[in-house]
Design a protein around this motif. Structure first.
Motif, PDB file in Angstrom:
ATOM      1  N   LEU A  79      -9.256 -11.089  -5.605  1.00  0.00           N
ATOM      2  CA  LEU A  79      -9.560 -10.415  -4.407  1.00  0.00           C
ATOM      3  C   LEU A  79      -8.430  -9.221  -4.157  1.00  0.00           C
ATOM      4  CD1 LEU A  79     -11.006 -12.987  -2.234  1.00  0.00           C
ATOM      5  CD2 LEU A  79     -12.179 -11.238  -3.263  1.00  0.00           C
ATOM      6  N   ILE A  80      -7.056  -9.545  -4.379  1.00  0.00           N
ATOM      7  CA  ILE A  80      -5.894  -8.610  -4.101  1.00  0.00           C
ATOM      8  C   ILE A  80      -5.955  -7.629  -5.122  1.00  0.00           C
ATOM      9  CG2 ILE A  80      -3.521  -8.436  -4.535  1.00  0.00           C
ATOM     10  CD1 ILE A  80      -3.302 -11.077  -3.391  1.00  0.00           C
ATOM     11  N   ALA A  81      -6.414  -7.898  -6.435  1.00  0.00           N
ATOM     12  CA  ALA A  81      -6.822  -6.921  -7.323  1.00  0.00           C
ATOM     13  C   ALA A  81      -7.988  -5.900  -7.079  1.00  0.00           C
ATOM     14  CB  ALA A  81      -7.096  -7.395  -8.746  1.00  0.00           C
ATOM     15  N   GLU A  82      -8.836  -6.460  -6.515  1.00  0.00           N
ATOM     16  CA  GLU A  82      -9.793  -5.535  -5.865  1.00  0.00           C
ATOM     17  C   GLU A  82      -9.448  -4.513  -4.633  1.00  0.00           C
ATOM     18  OE1 GLU A  82     -13.320  -7.697  -4.663  1.00  0.00           O
ATOM     19  OE2 GLU A  82     -13.630  -8.845  -6.610  1.00  0.00           O
ATOM     20  N   ALA A 104      -6.374  -3.716  -4.072  1.00  0.00           N
ATOM     21  CA  ALA A 104      -5.226  -2.623  -4.645  1.00  0.00           C
ATOM     22  C   ALA A 104      -5.035  -2.837  -6.086  1.00  0.00           C
ATOM     23  CB  ALA A 104      -3.862  -3.499  -3.994  1.00  0.00           C
ATOM     24  N   PRO A 105      -5.865  -2.141  -6.556  1.00  0.00           N
ATOM     25  CA  PRO A 105      -6.064  -2.115  -8.367  1.00  0.00           C
ATOM     26  C   PRO A 105      -4.651  -1.639  -9.005  1.00  0.00           C
ATOM     27  CG  PRO A 105      -7.467  -0.468  -7.159  1.00  0.00           C
ATOM     28  CD  PRO A 105      -6.802  -1.238  -6.272  1.00  0.00           C
ATOM     29  N   GLU A 106      -3.791  -0.994  -8.098  1.00  0.00           N
ATOM     30  CA  GLU A 106      -2.468  -0.465  -8.799  1.00  0.00           C
ATOM     31  C   GLU A 106      -1.738  -1.444  -8.927  1.00  0.00           C
ATOM     32  OE1 GLU A 106      -1.762  -0.295  -4.530  1.00  0.00           O
ATOM     33  OE2 GLU A 106      -3.612   0.199  -5.588  1.00  0.00           O
ATOM     34  N   ILE A 107      -1.565  -2.685  -8.345  1.00  0.00           N
ATOM     35  CA  ILE A 107      -0.889  -3.755  -8.409  1.00  0.00           C
ATOM     36  C   ILE A 107      -0.606  -4.686  -9.642  1.00  0.00           C
ATOM     37  CG2 ILE A 107      -0.114  -6.180  -7.363  1.00  0.00           C
ATOM     38  CD1 ILE A 107      -1.315  -4.790  -4.584  1.00  0.00           C
ATOM     39  N   ASP A 108       0.349  -4.810 -10.197  1.00  0.00           N
ATOM     40  CA  ASP A 108       0.436  -5.807 -11.220  1.00  0.00           C
ATOM     41  C   ASP A 108       0.343  -7.130 -11.022  1.00  0.00           C
ATOM     42  OD1 ASP A 108       0.962  -7.249 -13.677  1.00  0.00           O
ATOM     43  OD2 ASP A 108       3.179  -6.707 -13.685  1.00  0.00           O
ATOM     44  N   ALA A 128       2.488 -10.011 -11.404  1.00  0.00           N
ATOM     45  CA  ALA A 128       3.971 -10.128 -11.023  1.00  0.00           C
ATOM     46  C   ALA A 128       4.085 -10.586  -9.187  1.00  0.00           C
ATOM     47  CB  ALA A 128       4.503  -8.878 -11.116  1.00  0.00           C
ATOM     48  N   VAL A 129       2.707 -10.963  -8.980  1.00  0.00           N
ATOM     49  CA  VAL A 129       2.714 -11.424  -7.676  1.00  0.00           C
ATOM     50  C   VAL A 129       3.398 -12.754  -7.669  1.00  0.00           C
ATOM     51  CG1 VAL A 129       1.286 -11.821  -5.743  1.00  0.00           C
ATOM     52  CG2 VAL A 129       0.626  -9.987  -7.337  1.00  0.00           C
ATOM     53  N   PRO A 130       4.433 -12.822  -6.661  1.00  0.00           N
ATOM     54  CA  PRO A 130       5.285 -14.081  -6.593  1.00  0.00           C
ATOM     55  C   PRO A 130       4.545 -15.140  -5.667  1.00  0.00           C
ATOM     56  CG  PRO A 130       6.184 -12.472  -5.186  1.00  0.00           C
ATOM     57  CD  PRO A 130       5.171 -11.564  -6.084  1.00  0.00           C
ATOM     58  N   ASP A 131       4.760 -16.170  -5.834  1.00  0.00           N
ATOM     59  CA  ASP A 131       3.930 -17.232  -5.094  1.00  0.00           C
ATOM     60  C   ASP A 131       4.540 -17.421  -3.689  1.00  0.00           C
ATOM     61  OD1 ASP A 131       1.934 -18.094  -6.948  1.00  0.00           O
ATOM     62  OD2 ASP A 131       3.413 -19.360  -7.732  1.00  0.00           O
ATOM     63  N   ASP A 132       5.732 -17.257  -3.428  1.00  0.00           N
ATOM     64  CA  ASP A 132       6.459 -17.340  -2.087  1.00  0.00           C
ATOM     65  C   ASP A 132       6.631 -16.239  -1.257  1.00  0.00           C
ATOM     66  OD1 ASP A 132       5.637 -20.358  -2.155  1.00  0.00           O
ATOM     67  OD2 ASP A 132       7.455 -20.295  -3.785  1.00  0.00           O
ATOM     68  N   GLU A 133       6.628 -15.032  -1.717  1.00  0.00           N
ATOM     69  CA  GLU A 133       6.938 -13.882  -1.096  1.00  0.00           C
ATOM     70  C   GLU A 133       5.721 -13.438  -0.009  1.00  0.00           C
ATOM     71  OE1 GLU A 133       8.864  -9.303  -1.871  1.00  0.00           O
ATOM     72  OE2 GLU A 133       8.999 -10.856  -3.289  1.00  0.00           O
ATOM     73  N   ASP A 134       5.987 -12.898   0.917  1.00  0.00           N
ATOM     74  CA  ASP A 134       5.005 -12.337   1.915  1.00  0.00           C
ATOM     75  C   ASP A 134       4.489 -11.232   1.225  1.00  0.00           C
ATOM     76  OD1 ASP A 134       3.697 -10.630   3.792  1.00  0.00           O
ATOM     77  OD2 ASP A 134       5.140 -11.574   5.594  1.00  0.00           O
ATOM     78  N   LEU A 135       2.960 -11.359   0.925  1.00  0.00           N
ATOM     79  CA  LEU A 135       2.233 -10.567   0.235  1.00  0.00           C
ATOM     80  C   LEU A 135       2.314  -9.311   0.839  1.00  0.00           C
ATOM     81  CD1 LEU A 135      -0.995 -12.553  -0.344  1.00  0.00           C
ATOM     82  CD2 LEU A 135       0.835 -11.893  -1.991  1.00  0.00           C
ATOM     83  N   ARG A 136       2.592  -8.772   1.938  1.00  0.00           N
ATOM     84  CA  ARG A 136       2.499  -7.683   2.590  1.00  0.00           C
ATOM     85  C   ARG A 136       3.613  -6.739   2.059  1.00  0.00           C
ATOM     86  NH1 ARG A 136       1.113 -10.189   8.426  1.00  0.00           N
ATOM     87  NH2 ARG A 136       2.419 -11.788   7.689  1.00  0.00           N
ATOM     88  N   ASP A 137       4.974  -7.671   1.793  1.00  0.00           N
ATOM     89  CA  ASP A 137       5.950  -7.023   1.016  1.00  0.00           C
ATOM     90  C   ASP A 137       5.782  -7.138  -0.340  1.00  0.00           C
ATOM     91  OD1 ASP A 137       7.218  -6.544   3.842  1.00  0.00           O
ATOM     92  OD2 ASP A 137       7.906  -8.507   3.748  1.00  0.00           O
ATOM     93  N   ALA A 138       5.519  -8.032  -0.963  1.00  0.00           N
ATOM     94  CA  ALA A 138       5.333  -8.333  -2.238  1.00  0.00           C
ATOM     95  C   ALA A 138       4.384  -7.201  -3.098  1.00  0.00           C
ATOM     96  CB  ALA A 138       5.097  -9.695  -2.843  1.00  0.00           C
ATOM     97  N   VAL A 139       3.361  -7.015  -2.259  1.00  0.00           N
ATOM     98  CA  VAL A 139       2.312  -6.052  -3.183  1.00  0.00           C
ATOM     99  C   VAL A 139       2.203  -4.936  -2.194  1.00  0.00           C
ATOM    100  CG1 VAL A 139       1.440  -7.704  -4.805  1.00  0.00           C
ATOM    101  CG2 VAL A 139       0.471  -7.522  -2.484  1.00  0.00           C
ATOM    102  N   ASP A 140       2.885  -4.722  -1.396  1.00  0.00           N
ATOM    103  CA  ASP A 140       2.662  -3.686  -0.375  1.00  0.00           C
ATOM    104  C   ASP A 140       1.381  -3.514   0.505  1.00  0.00           C
ATOM    105  OD1 ASP A 140       3.734  -1.627   1.034  1.00  0.00           O
ATOM    106  OD2 ASP A 140       3.348   0.178  -0.631  1.00  0.00           O
TER     107      ASP A 140
END
Length: 78
Positions: free
Chosen positions: A10-13, A15-19, A22-34
């Protein structure tokens, strides 16, 4: 259900530009994947549409991270 993979899809849908690898398990998603506020709300809505799990606003702190999403969905999946 593989909750982690479902959320990553769902994140890939959203924000398709995100790798997605590389999404970390324990970092706030709003910061980790902008993810901005609208993206985050879209993620909450898409999770509900896809899994049937409702995430009330009071629970948003529990789903800030990928691990949080996974745990939340596993605990509430029927």
């Amino acid at each position: 259900m593989d909750a982690r993979a479902a959320v990553l899809d769902l994140i890939a849908e959203i924000a398709p530009e995100i790798d997605i690898e590389a999404v970390p398990d324990d970092e706030d998603l709003r910061d980790a994947v902008d993810l901005d506020s609208l993206d985050f709300l879209t993620l909450v809505e898409r999770v509900h549409e896809t899994t049937g799990v409702d995430v009330p606003e009071n629970d948003y702190d529990q789903v800030r991270t990928l691990r949080g999403w996974s745990d939340y969905l596993v605990a509430r999946a029927g």
